[in-house]
Scaffold this motif. Structure first.
Motif, PDB file in Angstrom:
ATOM      1  N   SER A 212       0.828  -1.206   0.000  1.00 41.08           N
ATOM      2  CA  SER A 212       0.000   0.000   0.000  1.00 41.08           C
ATOM      3  C   SER A 212       0.863   1.258   0.000  1.00 41.08           C
ATOM      4  CB  SER A 212      -0.938  -0.014   1.213  1.00 41.08           C
ATOM      5  OG  SER A 212      -0.191  -0.048   2.419  1.00 41.08           O
ATOM      6  N   THR A 213       1.957   1.221   0.750  1.00 39.74           N
ATOM      7  CA  THR A 213       2.867   2.374   0.756  1.00 39.74           C
ATOM      8  C   THR A 213       3.477   2.600  -0.621  1.00 39.74           C
ATOM      9  OG1 THR A 213       3.380   1.961   3.092  1.00 39.74           O
ATOM     10  CG2 THR A 213       4.896   3.376   1.858  1.00 39.74           C
ATOM     11  N   ALA A 214       3.858   1.507  -1.274  1.00 41.81           N
ATOM     12  CA  ALA A 214       4.450   1.624  -2.611  1.00 41.81           C
ATOM     13  C   ALA A 214       3.439   2.161  -3.616  1.00 41.81           C
ATOM     14  CB  ALA A 214       4.979   0.260  -3.064  1.00 41.81           C
ATOM     15  N   LEU A 215       2.186   1.691  -3.538  1.00 44.43           N
ATOM     16  CA  LEU A 215       1.167   2.172  -4.468  1.00 44.43           C
ATOM     17  C   LEU A 215       0.912   3.662  -4.289  1.00 44.43           C
ATOM     18  CD1 LEU A 215      -1.387  -0.797  -4.330  1.00 44.43           C
ATOM     19  CD2 LEU A 215       0.103  -0.176  -6.235  1.00 44.43           C
ATOM     20  N   ILE A 216       0.842   4.101  -3.052  1.00 42.76           N
ATOM     21  CA  ILE A 216       0.622   5.524  -2.803  1.00 42.76           C
ATOM     22  C   ILE A 216       1.802   6.344  -3.312  1.00 42.76           C
ATOM     23  CG2 ILE A 216       0.395   7.254  -0.976  1.00 42.76           C
ATOM     24  CD1 ILE A 216      -1.270   5.263   0.585  1.00 42.76           C
ATOM     25  N   GLU A 217       3.033   5.829  -3.139  1.00 46.57           N
ATOM     26  CA  GLU A 217       4.209   6.538  -3.654  1.00 46.57           C
ATOM     27  C   GLU A 217       4.173   6.644  -5.176  1.00 46.57           C
ATOM     28  OE1 GLU A 217       7.556   4.484  -2.148  1.00 46.57           O
ATOM     29  OE2 GLU A 217       7.395   5.305  -0.105  1.00 46.57           O
ATOM     30  N   ILE A 218       3.700   5.577  -5.820  1.00 45.29           N
ATOM     31  CA  ILE A 218       3.606   5.620  -7.286  1.00 45.29           C
ATOM     32  C   ILE A 218       2.589   6.668  -7.715  1.00 45.29           C
ATOM     33  CG2 ILE A 218       2.863   4.301  -9.308  1.00 45.29           C
ATOM     34  CD1 ILE A 218       4.049   1.827  -7.996  1.00 45.29           C
ATOM     35  N   ILE A 219       1.439   6.711  -7.028  1.00 44.00           N
ATOM     36  CA  ILE A 219       0.414   7.698  -7.372  1.00 44.00           C
ATOM     37  C   ILE A 219       0.949   9.113  -7.182  1.00 44.00           C
ATOM     38  CG2 ILE A 219      -1.852   8.589  -6.705  1.00 44.00           C
ATOM     39  CD1 ILE A 219      -2.638   5.733  -5.968  1.00 44.00           C
ATOM     40  N   GLU A 220       1.653   9.332  -6.079  1.00 46.30           N
ATOM     41  CA  GLU A 220       2.213  10.662  -5.836  1.00 46.30           C
ATOM     42  C   GLU A 220       3.274  11.021  -6.884  1.00 46.30           C
ATOM     43  OE1 GLU A 220       3.594  10.375  -1.872  1.00 46.30           O
ATOM     44  OE2 GLU A 220       1.627  10.823  -0.961  1.00 46.30           O
ATOM     45  N   ALA A 221       4.043  10.000  -7.329  1.00 46.77           N
ATOM     46  CA  ALA A 221       5.041  10.268  -8.366  1.00 46.77           C
ATOM     47  C   ALA A 221       4.379  10.654  -9.686  1.00 46.77           C
ATOM     48  CB  ALA A 221       5.935   9.033  -8.558  1.00 46.77           C
ATOM     49  N   TYR A 222       3.289   9.967 -10.037  1.00 48.17           N
ATOM     50  CA  TYR A 222       2.544  10.339 -11.237  1.00 48.17           C
ATOM     51  C   TYR A 222       2.027  11.775 -11.142  1.00 48.17           C
ATOM     52  CZ  TYR A 222       2.391   5.875 -13.728  1.00 48.17           C
ATOM     53  OH  TYR A 222       2.717   4.771 -14.447  1.00 48.17           O
ATOM     54  N   GLU A 223       1.495  12.131  -9.991  1.00 49.89           N
ATOM     55  CA  GLU A 223       0.964  13.487  -9.817  1.00 49.89           C
ATOM     56  C   GLU A 223       2.065  14.537  -9.947  1.00 49.89           C
ATOM     57  OE1 GLU A 223      -0.906  13.403  -6.035  1.00 49.89           O
ATOM     58  OE2 GLU A 223      -2.824  12.661  -6.815  1.00 49.89           O
ATOM     59  N   ALA A 224       3.265  14.182  -9.481  1.00 50.29           N
ATOM     60  CA  ALA A 224       4.367  15.148  -9.548  1.00 50.29           C
ATOM     61  C   ALA A 224       4.837  15.378 -10.982  1.00 50.29           C
ATOM     62  CB  ALA A 224       5.528  14.663  -8.677  1.00 50.29           C
ATOM     63  N   HIS A 225       4.719  14.376 -11.855  1.00 54.00           N
ATOM     64  CA  HIS A 225       5.227  14.497 -13.219  1.00 54.00           C
ATOM     65  C   HIS A 225       4.144  14.906 -14.208  1.00 54.00           C
ATOM     66  CE1 HIS A 225       8.488  12.202 -11.348  1.00 54.00           C
ATOM     67  NE2 HIS A 225       9.257  12.652 -12.342  1.00 54.00           N
ATOM     68  N   ILE A 226       2.903  14.921 -13.769  1.00 57.34           N
ATOM     69  CA  ILE A 226       1.829  15.392 -14.657  1.00 57.34           C
ATOM     70  C   ILE A 226       1.615  16.872 -14.389  1.00 57.34           C
ATOM     71  CG2 ILE A 226      -0.621  15.204 -15.223  1.00 57.34           C
ATOM     72  CD1 ILE A 226      -0.493  12.280 -14.515  1.00 57.34           C
ATOM     73  N   GLY A 227       1.704  17.638 -15.420  1.00 54.98           N
ATOM     74  CA  GLY A 227       1.605  19.078 -15.234  1.00 54.98           C
ATOM     75  C   GLY A 227       0.237  19.524 -14.784  1.00 54.98           C
ATOM     76  N   GLU A 228      -0.686  19.469 -15.708  1.00 54.97           N
ATOM     77  CA  GLU A 228      -2.029  19.902 -15.397  1.00 54.97           C
ATOM     78  C   GLU A 228      -2.835  18.731 -14.828  1.00 54.97           C
ATOM     79  OE1 GLU A 228      -3.394  22.813 -15.483  1.00 54.97           O
ATOM     80  OE2 GLU A 228      -1.545  23.799 -16.176  1.00 54.97           O
ATOM     81  N   PRO A 229      -3.593  18.944 -13.721  1.00 53.22           N
ATOM     82  CA  PRO A 229      -4.431  17.864 -13.192  1.00 53.22           C
ATOM     83  C   PRO A 229      -5.503  17.455 -14.194  1.00 53.22           C
ATOM     84  CG  PRO A 229      -4.178  19.648 -11.603  1.00 53.22           C
ATOM     85  CD  PRO A 229      -3.639  20.161 -12.905  1.00 53.22           C
ATOM     86  N   VAL A 230      -5.738  16.169 -14.291  1.00 46.05           N
ATOM     87  CA  VAL A 230      -6.768  15.640 -15.182  1.00 46.05           C
ATOM     88  C   VAL A 230      -8.111  15.706 -14.462  1.00 46.05           C
ATOM     89  CG1 VAL A 230      -7.519  13.635 -16.521  1.00 46.05           C
ATOM     90  CG2 VAL A 230      -5.070  14.106 -16.245  1.00 46.05           C
ATOM     91  N   PRO A 231      -9.087  16.386 -15.013  1.00 47.72           N
ATOM     92  CA  PRO A 231     -10.370  16.541 -14.300  1.00 47.72           C
ATOM     93  C   PRO A 231     -11.005  15.205 -13.910  1.00 47.72           C
ATOM     94  CG  PRO A 231     -10.269  18.018 -16.190  1.00 47.72           C
ATOM     95  CD  PRO A 231      -9.078  17.123 -16.304  1.00 47.72           C
ATOM     96  N   GLU A 232     -10.931  14.224 -14.820  1.00 48.30           N
ATOM     97  CA  GLU A 232     -11.542  12.932 -14.490  1.00 48.30           C
ATOM     98  C   GLU A 232     -10.861  12.299 -13.283  1.00 48.30           C
ATOM     99  OE1 GLU A 232     -10.549  13.878 -17.356  1.00 48.30           O
ATOM    100  OE2 GLU A 232     -12.294  13.902 -18.715  1.00 48.30           O
ATOM    101  N   ILE A 233      -9.537  12.376 -13.227  1.00 51.38           N
ATOM    102  CA  ILE A 233      -8.811  11.780 -12.104  1.00 51.38           C
ATOM    103  C   ILE A 233      -9.107  12.539 -10.814  1.00 51.38           C
ATOM    104  CG2 ILE A 233      -6.524  11.283 -11.163  1.00 51.38           C
ATOM    105  CD1 ILE A 233      -5.544  10.794 -13.977  1.00 51.38           C
TER     106      ILE A 233
END
Length: 458
Positions: A212-233
């Motif tokens: 669970s910790t690894a999955l949350i870290e992956i999600i946070e890493a995706y958020e850090a590298h995506i510029g604009e937030p995706v409305p659907e997400i």
């Protein structure tokens, strides 16, 4: 309004040839049964005339609207009414009030149960419940009462056994011993089966935490590298309450770990308590035995009862550990019962006599357990004496009157145990006969009761 106008009542009908037609496969539906159901809101005074009119009526089935709620036997009802101030407190009160204090473990069975099997189950009940009627659930959805005497008559006719009372007592003791051994093996096996999946849960919790910790870290890493937030997400995160999930997940995993640890401790305590002793005594930690019993009694130890443990330094004692656990269970159960009854008396005193009088005598319910290594008090010889282990279990309950204390001590004798074997008499026998120890009882009315067990430390 009369009771007959509020509920249906029918007397049991005794078929003249029913006992003659009994077979080994006969069931409860073939026996005389009492049908007497009332609502919880009914007052005790409304049903007492029916008990006087029908002297064989064993009790009353209680319903909450259309739902089965419980049963009060004639014996339990009258016991509470004849207590000091019982008529004043319970006579004009709803049955729900007296049932909250008089309730016992019910033996609720279906009418298709074989009579022989029901008789065995009835004999396995604790001694104070042997006279309680059995609640029979009918196919129609009604609940009826079976007098224990009718069951005994049917059972003995099926078995064709006629014996004297002394022989019955001997047989009852043998059945009780076998029952305890079988129950011990059964509980030990169940506890073992519980420990296996608990081990699986405990072993995988670490991986789940890491995953669970690894999955949350992956999600946070995706958020850090995506510029604009995706409305659907972002909408999905809001729907799933992602921020709360991320914060609460570690707490949930910790809660699961605590639950698994408690379940493991409880199962281990059950194994220790129900362990069948070997032929010869073995070294055991008495403190672990006491702690295991306290854990099993935790559900009865309400917040109003304080348990104080003053443990000394004890060596391992050669003993039959499960038998001593039974002794501790009997003593602590008696102490808890006394303290709970005292709390009930205080509650009624506060309601009917005012809180001012209650505050003068109120004190927190307390059980104190003390262990130490020493010598018996009565050793007057100046020569070195063998060491003894002392276990003292004291409560600040209502205590016993001198007559009650004398009767309790007399029940320890062999003659009294042959007539009626109580839990304290069994405890006395285990300590003195099985372990060569000493069993002392001290009590003072209004001060409390103290049990002292002395065991040789060799």
């Amino acid at each position: 309004m009369s009771v007959e106008g509020n509920c249906q009542f029918s007397l049991p009908v005794f078929c003249e040839g029913s006992y003659q037609d009994l077979r080994l496969e006969s069931n409860l539906g073939e026996l005389p049964l009492f049908y007497f159901e009332v609502q919880l809101s009914l007052n005790c005074a409304d049903i007492l005339p029916l008990f006087e009119k029908y002297p064989l009526l064993p009790g009353v089935v209680l319903r909450d609207s259309d739902r089965f709620f419980g049963m009060i036997s004639r014996q339990r009802l009258l016991e509470f009414l004849i207590r000091p101030r019982g008529m004043e407190l319970f006579l004009n009160s709803p049955l729900e009030v007296i049932y909250s204090y008089a309730r016992t473990d019910l033996l609720l069975l279906h009418e298709t149960m074989p009579i022989v099997e029901v008789a065995r189950l009835a004999l396995r009940r604790s001694p104070e419940l042997l006279g309680e009627p059995i609640v029979v659930e009918m196919k129609s959805g009604k609940y009826k009462l079976l007098n224990i005497h009718e069951l005994n008559i049917a059972y003995w006719q099926i078995r064709g056994i006629e014996t004297q009372l002394r022989f019955e007592r001997v047989q009852a003791q043998m059945i009780q011993s076998e029952k305890m051994a079988s129950l011990g093996r059964l509980v030990d096996g169940v506890a073992h089966e519980i420990l296996d999946p608990v081990g699986f849960i405990w072993g995988n919790l670490t991986y789940i935490d890491n995953y669970s910790t690894a999955l949350i870290e992956i999600i946070e890493a995706y958020e850090a590298h995506i510029g604009e937030p995706v409305p659907e997400i972002e909408a999905l995160k809001v729907d799933l309450e992602f921020e709360f999930l991320k914060e609460d997940l570690p707490h949930s995993l910790d809660s699961i770990k605590n639950g698994a640890q408690r379940l493991k401790t409880l199962a281990t305590s059950l194994q220790n308590f129900c362990h069948i002793d070997e032929v010869f005594p073995k070294p055991a930690d008495l403190h672990s035995c006491i702690d295991s019993v306290l854990l099993l009694l935790q559900s009865r130890l309400s917040g109003e009862i304080e348990v104080v443990k003053n443990y000394g330094h004890l060596p391992p004692i050669h003993c039959y550990a499960s038998q001593l656990s039974q002794v501790f269970m009997n003593i602590l159960s008696n102490a808890i019962d006394a303290l709970l009854n005292q709390a009930i008396d205080r509650e009624f005193t506060s309601k009917f006599q005012g809180s001012q009088k209650l505050s003068q005598s109120a004190r927190k319910s307390r059980i104190e357990i003390k262990t130490q290594l020493g010598s018996p008090d009565e050793n007057e010889s100046q020569q070195p004496q063998p060491r003894w282990v002392t276990i003292q279990i004291a409560d600040n309950g209502p205590g016993m009157s001198p007559d009650t204390l004398e009767a309790t001590v007399e029940s320890f004798s062999v003659q009294r145990r042959a007539q009626k074997e109580t839990s304290l008499a069994v405890s006395y026998w285990i300590v003195t006969a099985r372990h060569g120890g000493r069993f002392r009882l001290r009590s003072q009315l209004g001060e409390g009761t103290e049990f002292e067990i002395l065991l040789p430390a060799f």
